[in-house]
Design an enzyme around this catalytic site. Structure first.
Site, PDB file in Angstrom:
ATOM      1  N   ASP A 262      66.334  25.886   9.691  1.00 30.63           N
ATOM      2  CA  ASP A 262      65.996  26.944  10.639  1.00 30.63           C
ATOM      3  C   ASP A 262      65.740  26.313  12.009  1.00 30.63           C
ATOM      4  O   ASP A 262      65.390  25.138  12.108  1.00 30.63           O
ATOM      5  CB  ASP A 262      64.726  27.687  10.202  1.00 30.63           C
ATOM      6  CG  ASP A 262      64.933  28.562   8.979  1.00 30.63           C
ATOM      7  OD1 ASP A 262      66.093  28.814   8.617  1.00 30.63           O
ATOM      8  OD2 ASP A 262      63.923  28.980   8.388  1.00 30.63           O
ATOM      9  N   ARG A 263      65.868  27.083  13.044  1.00 31.44           N
ATOM     10  CA  ARG A 263      65.782  26.609  14.425  1.00 31.44           C
ATOM     11  C   ARG A 263      64.577  25.719  14.711  1.00 31.44           C
ATOM     12  O   ARG A 263      64.714  24.665  15.296  1.00 31.44           O
ATOM     13  CB  ARG A 263      65.777  27.813  15.364  1.00 31.44           C
ATOM     14  CG  ARG A 263      65.707  27.449  16.822  1.00 31.44           C
ATOM     15  CD  ARG A 263      65.700  28.656  17.736  1.00 31.44           C
ATOM     16  NE  ARG A 263      66.529  29.704  17.184  1.00 31.44           N
ATOM     17  CZ  ARG A 263      66.274  30.993  17.300  1.00 31.44           C
ATOM     18  NH1 ARG A 263      65.210  31.402  17.957  1.00 31.44           N
ATOM     19  NH2 ARG A 263      67.064  31.889  16.771  1.00 31.44           N
TER      20      ARG A 263
END
Length: 187
Positions: A11-12
């Site tokens: 995830d980012r």
């Protein structure tokens, strides 16, 4: 000329190990191994408040995807929900104080935001995760980002045998661990 192919992504705002393959054949091999759950993924996270009870366990709460405008979220749901997807996560408390805990998390399935939703579902959201209820300030210390780190990846290697890749926690996470008194004792 050949471009690396992404096999394991994050995830980012999650730090840590990602995996790319140099060849199409290796990417195919690793992709199949990932789908067969032949990978072991080990994460570290800071959660609040304190550690969960029991200190170690597994959550098997199914998840479903929900879209609100342009944003996608995962939600827990009943096993018989029409959109339910299997999701299994193991957790273990490494160190806990009344304020926060350093956790080891091991997803067995690979759903979007799985660890984030599962930890929130047991009342211990990951620090720095406002999407799923994580505190932005813990013990008077601001969380600079989502405090989730992919620490280790163990997987079958295309050339044979097993490969282990590790990544130490980044400075911002190490600093918060220290500030919260969650450092492991050194012997």
């Amino acid at each position: 000329k050949a471009r690396p192919r992404l096999v394991h992504r994050l995830d980012r705002d999650t730090s840590g190990v990602i995996l790319t393959a140099k060849t199409k054949e290796a990417a195919g091999f690793l992709g199949k191994a990932l789908m067969k759950r032949a990978f072991t993924k080990i994460y570290q996270a800071i959660v609040a408040p304190g550690g969960p009870e029991p200190r170690e366990g597994q959550t098997e709460t199914p998840l479903r995807r929900e879209e609100v405008g342009r944003e996608a979220y995962m939600r827990t749901c009943a096993p018989d929900h029409k959109d339910a997807e299997e999701a299994v996560s193991r957790y273990r408390t490494l160190i806990a104080t009344p304020t926060a805990a350093l956790m080891q998390l091991m997803p067995r399935t690979g759903r979007m935001h799985q660890l984030r939703v599962h930890m929130a579902s047991i009342g211990r959201p990951i620090v720095g995760d406002p999407r799923y209820g994580g505190a932005l300030v813990v013990g008077g210390h601001p969380a600079p980002r989502l405090m989730l780190h992919a620490r280790e990846l163990i997987f079958p290697h295309p050339a044979g045998g097993e490969k282990r890749i590790t990544a130490p926690a980044p400075q911002d996470m190490s600093d918060l661990i220290k500030a919260l008194g969650l450092e492991p004792e050194r012997s």
